[in-house]
Scaffold this motif. Structure first.
Motif, mmCIF file in Angstrom:
data_model
loop_
_atom_site.group_PDB
_atom_site.id
_atom_site.type_symbol
_atom_site.label_atom_id
_atom_site.label_comp_id
_atom_site.label_asym_id
_atom_site.label_seq_id
_atom_site.Cartn_x
_atom_site.Cartn_y
_atom_site.Cartn_z
ATOM 1 N N ILE A 1 50.538 -5.255 -3.057
ATOM 2 C CA ILE A 1 49.660 -5.844 -4.062
ATOM 3 C C ILE A 1 48.330 -6.176 -3.414
ATOM 4 O O ILE A 1 48.055 -5.785 -2.271
ATOM 5 C CB ILE A 1 50.291 -7.111 -4.695
ATOM 6 C CG1 ILE A 1 50.646 -8.128 -3.603
ATOM 7 C CG2 ILE A 1 51.523 -6.763 -5.507
ATOM 8 C CD1 ILE A 1 51.159 -9.448 -4.156
ATOM 9 N N GLU A 2 47.490 -6.862 -4.135
ATOM 10 C CA GLU A 2 46.162 -7.277 -3.692
ATOM 11 C C GLU A 2 45.397 -6.090 -3.122
ATOM 12 O O GLU A 2 45.412 -4.998 -3.698
ATOM 13 C CB GLU A 2 46.273 -8.448 -2.698
ATOM 14 C CG GLU A 2 46.871 -9.691 -3.339
ATOM 15 C CD GLU A 2 46.706 -10.934 -2.504
ATOM 16 O OE1 GLU A 2 46.031 -10.877 -1.466
ATOM 17 O OE2 GLU A 2 47.247 -11.971 -2.895
ATOM 18 N N ASN A 3 44.710 -6.238 -1.990
ATOM 19 C CA ASN A 3 43.819 -5.195 -1.474
ATOM 20 C C ASN A 3 44.609 -4.119 -0.746
ATOM 21 O O ASN A 3 44.475 -3.920 0.464
ATOM 22 C CB ASN A 3 42.777 -5.808 -0.539
ATOM 23 C CG ASN A 3 41.762 -6.634 -1.302
ATOM 24 O OD1 ASN A 3 41.544 -6.410 -2.486
ATOM 25 N ND2 ASN A 3 41.147 -7.588 -0.644
ATOM 26 N N GLY B 1 46.727 -3.107 -5.650
ATOM 27 C CA GLY B 1 45.521 -3.457 -6.384
ATOM 28 C C GLY B 1 44.406 -2.442 -6.291
ATOM 29 O O GLY B 1 43.570 -2.350 -7.192
ATOM 30 N N ASP C 1 37.316 -6.666 -6.427
ATOM 31 C CA ASP C 1 37.734 -5.285 -6.670
ATOM 32 C C ASP C 1 36.533 -4.373 -6.913
ATOM 33 O O ASP C 1 36.553 -3.197 -6.559
ATOM 34 C CB ASP C 1 38.672 -5.222 -7.867
ATOM 35 C CG ASP C 1 39.922 -6.062 -7.665
ATOM 36 O OD1 ASP C 1 40.268 -6.324 -6.498
ATOM 37 O OD2 ASP C 1 40.533 -6.470 -8.662
ATOM 38 N N THR D 1 38.826 -12.587 -7.173
ATOM 39 C CA THR D 1 39.990 -11.800 -7.559
ATOM 40 C C THR D 1 40.212 -10.685 -6.538
ATOM 41 O O THR D 1 39.266 -10.034 -6.103
ATOM 42 C CB THR D 1 39.801 -11.183 -8.951
ATOM 43 O OG1 THR D 1 38.645 -10.320 -8.941
ATOM 44 C CG2 THR D 1 39.606 -12.262 -9.994
ATOM 45 N N THR D 2 41.457 -10.471 -6.172
ATOM 46 C CA THR D 2 41.762 -9.506 -5.118
ATOM 47 C C THR D 2 42.905 -8.581 -5.520
ATOM 48 O O THR D 2 43.852 -8.392 -4.773
ATOM 49 C CB THR D 2 42.130 -10.229 -3.807
ATOM 50 O OG1 THR D 2 43.229 -11.132 -4.072
ATOM 51 C CG2 THR D 2 40.973 -11.000 -3.247
ATOM 52 N N GLY D 3 42.850 -8.022 -6.694
ATOM 53 C CA GLY D 3 43.803 -7.007 -7.086
ATOM 54 C C GLY D 3 45.214 -7.486 -7.333
ATOM 55 O O GLY D 3 46.150 -6.699 -7.258
ATOM 56 N N VAL D 4 45.409 -8.766 -7.603
ATOM 57 C CA VAL D 4 46.765 -9.259 -7.874
ATOM 58 C C VAL D 4 47.193 -8.825 -9.263
ATOM 59 O O VAL D 4 46.388 -8.372 -10.077
ATOM 60 C CB VAL D 4 46.830 -10.793 -7.755
ATOM 61 C CG1 VAL D 4 46.507 -11.229 -6.351
ATOM 62 C CG2 VAL D 4 45.864 -11.445 -8.738
#
Length: 774
Positions: free
Chosen positions: A161-163, A168, A652, A756-759
Motif C-alpha cells: 500500500i501507500e507509496n 498506491g 500522489d 495523502t500517500t496512496g492509502v
C-alpha cells in the motif's frame, strides 16, 4: 466531569437495555452489500495507450518508429485500476438481540457476525461480537448490574500500500502491458512481460499477512441506597485485548526463491477503571432542590509486546519461526500508565426553570514527574428553561426555549502510544559500541512536564417554535495553554527535541443545527435538517521567542497570530519565455505570504523558498444537511456532509504528474499541457524540468458527500397482527458515500491528514437489509 482525557471532547455511549415487565422481544437483522472505491476520478485521469504514445511522440521521449514497435508488440489497453482494486466487493452481516425484563430484572443480549472483503486483493475483515447487559434490583436499597462484551476478529491486509508500485502507485503501470498471458490467465510465478512487476494477486499470495484480535470488556456495578435520597455506586470495568500479526514471504516466491521470511507480532493490553460515587438529593422545598455528588476514579493501563522475525525459510510448509535460518531479530516492550482522580459536583434546580451545576476535579497522572502529577480543574454551567416562565407561556408560538452557558477548564496528558508514558523521565536504550554491548541515552526527559490546560466558555440556546421549527445554537471560545509540544534543540545536545509545556492556542467558533417539521402526522412526515460549524484558530504564543515553527517533514507550521498553516515554496508557474518553473522569493518575514511577480527565481531550494502559503491546515467550515421523510410505512433518510476550506498535500500527484522526474511510466492527462515554444502559456514546464515539492501539491479538498441514503418499507401493524407472531418487519436499502463532489484530484478528499500517500481510500457501499421483530 469526564476527567483527564476529555480535553478533545467526550463520546458518551449508553448500551441498550431491556425494560422491566416486558416480555421478550427478539430482533433479527441481516444485511448484504457490495462496495467499490468511493471515487475513481484519479484512476480515470491516467492516460490510455493511445494518449500516452502520442504524448511520448510530442515530448520526443520516443520516436515514431519506436511507438510503432510498441503498438506491434503490445496491442493492449489495460485499465490497471481494475487489476489492483476489486469491484463490487461483497459484505454480509447478521445481528440478533433479545431484550425484556421482569418486575426486578432487565436484560439485553446480542450477537453479531460480519464478513467483509476489502477493495484490494487479499484484504478483508470478519468479526464475531457478543454482549449481554443485565440489571437487577435485589430489594428496595440494592441494585446490581453486569455488562459483558467481547469479540473476535480476523483481518487480512495487503502489504503493498501507500507509496508502492504494487499498491498506491500502481497506476503508473504502462497501459499497453497486460496482466494476462496468451491463454487469458493471470501471470503466476513470473513477472508481467514489459512491466517488470509481478501480478498483484500473485504478489499478495506470496506475502500473506493476517491479524487476529480477541477483546473482552466487562463492566459491573453495585448501587446502594442506605437512606432516602442517598445513592452510593461502585463500578468497575476493564477493556482487554490480545492482538497477533502473522506475516510471511513464502519460500516459493520466485523473486527470492527458497529464502522465505517469517514474522510474528503479539501484544496484549488491559485498561482497568474503578469508580466510586456518592450522591445525595436534597429537596429544600417545593421549588428549591440541590444535588451533591462526590467521587473517586482510578484508571490504569498495561500492555506487553513481543515480536520476532527471520529469513532463510526453505519451504512453504516450514513457515514457523523455528525454521528461519538467518537474520533473526526479536523485540520486546512493556508500557503502563495510571490516573487517579477525585471530583465533586453541586447541582441546583429552581422550580424546573433555572439549573446550575458547579464541578471541581483533581487528576493525577503517572505521565508527569511527582511534583507535577496533580492538577485541579473546574466548571460552572447554567441552564434557564424559559418556556416555564409566565412571560413566555403567553406566547403559544414558543414551545421550548432554553438558554445555556458554561465556563470551565480541563486537562490533557498527551496522545496515545507508549512514547507518551515516560517523557518526563530520562531513559536509556541498549546497543553495540566497538563490537561490545553498551547503553546510551535515549530520551532527555523533562521533570517539569505537566498538564496541558484548556479553558472553554460557551453560550447558546435550544428552541422550538410553532411546533415545527427546532434550533440549537452555540458560540464558544477555547484557550489552550501549556501545550504539550516537541521543542527543538541543537543536535549537539544529543537530542533533536524535548517534550515541553509551551505555547498558547485559541479556537473560537459557533455551531448550530436547524430542523423543520414540514409535515408531522402518524401517516406521513417530512423533516429537513442542517447543521453548521465554524471555527477560527489562532496561535498566540510559541516557544524560545519564536514567531513560527515548521513541524519537520510535514509542511505544516505554527505561526503566532495565524492558524496552523502550510509552509511550502510557492510556485508562480511556468515562464512562457523559456519553459522553466519559477517560484516566489519570500520576503524578509517568511511568515507573511509574498507573491511579488517581480521577485521570483527558477532555482529551487526547499529551505530558502519556504514561506507561509496562507492556506489553513484545518477546514474552518464543516457541516451537513439531510432529510427524514415517511408515508404509511415507506421511509427515507438522507444525509450529506460538507467541508469548506479543507486542503491536502496530494503526494500522489508528485508521482502521477511529473513526467520529467519519472519518465517511462504512465501519467495523468494534465501533463500534456507542457511548454514547447516561447510564448506558450502552460500548466507544466518544458520536458526535462521536474516538478518539486511546492504549494502546487496543496489542493483544495473541500467536498460535498452524500454520506448516507436509506429508503425502506415497514409492514403496517394491521398485517403483522394477523400473523400473531411478528411485531415488526422492514426492508431497506442503504447507500454510503454514493456521491462525492470535490475539486480534489486525489482518491479521497475526506482524509484527515496533512498529506495523502496512496492509502486505501473510502468506499461507497450499497446495503440491502431485512429486520424482523418478534
Amino acid at each position: 466531569m469526564y476527567g483527564a482525557r476529555a480535553a478533545n471532547g467526550v463520546i458518551y455511549i449508553t448500551t441498550k437495555k431491556g425494560k422491566k415487565g416486558e416480555r421478550a422481544v427478539i430482533n433479527a437483522r441481516t444485511q448484504w452489500s457490495v462496495s467499490n472505491l468511493a471515487r475513481s476520478e484519479s484512476q480515470k485521469e491516467m492516460m490510455n495507450s493511445e494518449e500516452l504514445q502520442q504524448y511520448w511522440l510530442e515530448s520526443s521521449y520516443r520516436t515514431q518508429a519506436q511507438i510503432d514497435q510498441i503498438k506491434k508488440d503490445w496491442p493492449n489497453d489495460t485499465y490497471w485500476a481494475d487489476v489492483y482494486f476489486k469491484q463490487d466487493v461483497p459484505m454480509k452481516q447478521y445481528d440478533m438481540d433479545i431484550s425484556g425484563g421482569s418486575d426486578k430484572t432487565e436484560y439485553f443480549v446480542s450477537a453479531s457476525y460480519l464478513d467483509q472483503e476489502g477493495v484490494m486483493y487479499r484484504s478483508g475483515f470478519d468479526r464475531i461480537t457478543l454482549r449481554s447487559n443485565i440489571t437487577t434490583t435485589l430489594n428496595n436499597w440494592v441494585k446490581l448490574g453486569l455488562n459483558l462484551g467481547g469479540g473476535y476478529d480476523r483481518r487480512q491486509t495487503n502489504q503493498h500500500i501507500e507509496n508502492s508500485l504494487n499498491g498506491g502507485l500502481s497506476l503508473l503501470a504502462l497501459p499497453w502491458y497486460t496482466p494476462y498471458d496468451e491463454n487469458g490467465k493471470e501471470y503466476t510465478g513470473r513477472q508481467i512481460p514489459g512491466l517488470a512487476l509481478y501480478h498483484p494477486h500473485y504478489l499478495a499470495d506470496m506475502f500473506p499477512s493476517k491479524v487476529k484480535t480477541q477483546k473482552f470488556n466487562p463492566t459491573g456495578f453495585i448501587e446502594v441506597k442506605p437512606i432516602s435520597n442517598l445513592i452510593w455506586r461502585t463500578q468497575g470495568g476493564m477493556d482487554y485485548y490480545n492482538y497477533r500479526t502473522t506475516s510471511r514471504r513464502l519460500a516459493s516466491y520466485v523473486g527470492n526463491l527458497n529464502n522465505g521470511t517469517a514474522g510474528e507480532d503479539w501484544s496484549q493490553g488491559v485498561s482497568r477503571t474503578l469508580t466510586n460515587t456518592l450522591e445525595y438529593k436534597w429537596n429544600v422545598n417545593e421549588i428549591n432542590r440541590l444535588t451533591f455528588l462526590a467521587g473517586q476514579e482510578y484508571t490504569d493501563f498495561q500492555s506487553d509486546l513481543f515480536s520476532a522475525s527471520g529469513t532463510g525459510v526453505a519451504d512453504d510448509r516450514l513457515s514457523q519461526l523455528a525454521n528461519v535460518t538467518s537474520g533473526q531479530t526479536i523485540n520486546q516492550r512493556k508500557t503502563e500508565y495510571a490516573y487517579n482522580s477525585y471530583f465533586g459536583r453541586i447541582g441546583y434546580d429552581f422550580n424546573d426553570k433555572i439549573f446550575v451545576n458547579a464541578t471541581i476535579r483533581q487528576d493525577a497522572s503517572s505521565r508527569f514527574g511527582k511534583n507535577n502529577q496533580k492538577a485541579a480543574f473546574w466548571s460552572l454551567g447554567a441552564n434557564w428553561n424559559m418556556e416555564n416562565e409566565n412571560f413566555i407561556k403567553d406566547h403559544t408560538w414558543v414551545n421550548a426555549l432554553r438558554l445555556k452557558a458554561s465556563i470551565g477548564t480541563s486537562g490533557n496528558s498527551g496522545g496515545s502510544g507508549p512514547s507518551w508514558n515516560y517523557q518526563h523521565l530520562a531513559t536509556v536504550s541498549s546497543g553495540q559500541y566497538n563490537a561490545s554491548s553498551a547503553w546510551g541515552l535515549n530520551v532527555a526527559g523533562n521533570p517539569d512536564l505537566t498538564w496541558e490546560n484548556q479553558m472553554m466558555a460557551n453560550i447558546g440556546f435550544d428552541a422550538r417554535f410553532f411546533k415545527r421549527l427546532n434550533i440549537e445554537f452555540e458560540v464558544y471560545d477555547r484557550n489552550t495553554t501549556d501545550l504539550l509540544m516537541d521543542v527543538p534543540y541543537p543536535y549537539t545536545t544529543g537530542y533533536a527535541s524535548i517534550l515541553s509545556n509551551v505555547g498558547k492556542l485559541n479556537n473560537r467558533g459557533l455551531n448550530f443545527q436547524i430542523s423543520y417539521d414540514v409535515f408531522s402526522s402518524p401517516d406521513y412526515y417530512l423533516t429537513p435538517v442542517i447543521n453548521f460549524g465554524y471555527v477560527k484558530q489562532k496561535f498566540k504564543e510559541l516557544f524560545q521567542g519564536r514567531d513560527y515553527w515548521i513541524i519537520p517533514n510535514t509542511g505544516v507550521s505554527y505561526v503566532v497570530g495565524d492558524p496552523i498553516s502550510f509552509f511550502y515554496p510557492m510556485l508562480k508557474g511556468v515562464n512562457p519565455d523559456n519553459g522553466n518553473l519559477e517560484w516566489y522569493v519570500p520576503g524578509e518575514d517568511n511568515t507573511k505570504t509574498n507573491t511579488d511577480p517581480e521577485n521570483v527565481t527558477s532555482t529551487f531550494s526547499s529551505a530558502a523558498l519556504q514561506q507561509n502559503t496562507g492556506i489553513k491546515r484545518y477546514a474552518p467550515i464543516n457541516g451537513g444537511f439531510g432529510l427524514n421523510a415517511g408515508y404509511k410505512g415507506i421511509y427515507l433518510e438522507s444525509y450529506f456532509t460538507f467541508s469548506q476550506g479543507k486542503y491536502l498535500i496530494n503526494n500522489d500527484s508528485f508521482f502521477f504528474s511529473n513526467p520529467s522526474q519519472f519518465p517511462g511510466v504512465n501519467q495523468t492527462r494534465a501533463v500534456r499541457d507542457f511548454w514547447k515554444a516561447p510564448g506558450d502559456v502552460t500548466a507544466f514546464p518544458k520536458i526535462g524540468v521536474t516538478r518539486q515539492f511546492d504549494d502546487s501539491l496543496i489542493e483544495n479538498a473541500s467536498f460535498l458527500r452524500l454520506k448516507s441514503f436509506t429508503v425502506g418499507y415497514a409492514l403496517p401493524k394491521s398485517i403483522l397482527e394477523k400473523s400473531n407472531f411478528f411485531k415488526g418487519a422492514k426492508f431497506y436499502y442503504t447507500g454510503r458515500n454514493l456521491l462525492t463532489f470535490t475539486k480534489y484530484s486525489g482518491a479521497d478528499p475526506e482524509v484527515d491528514s496533512n498529506l495523502t500517500t496512496g492509502v486505501n481510500p473510502n468506499t461507497k457501499q450499497s446495503v440491502f437489509g431485512l429486520q424482523l421483530t418478534f
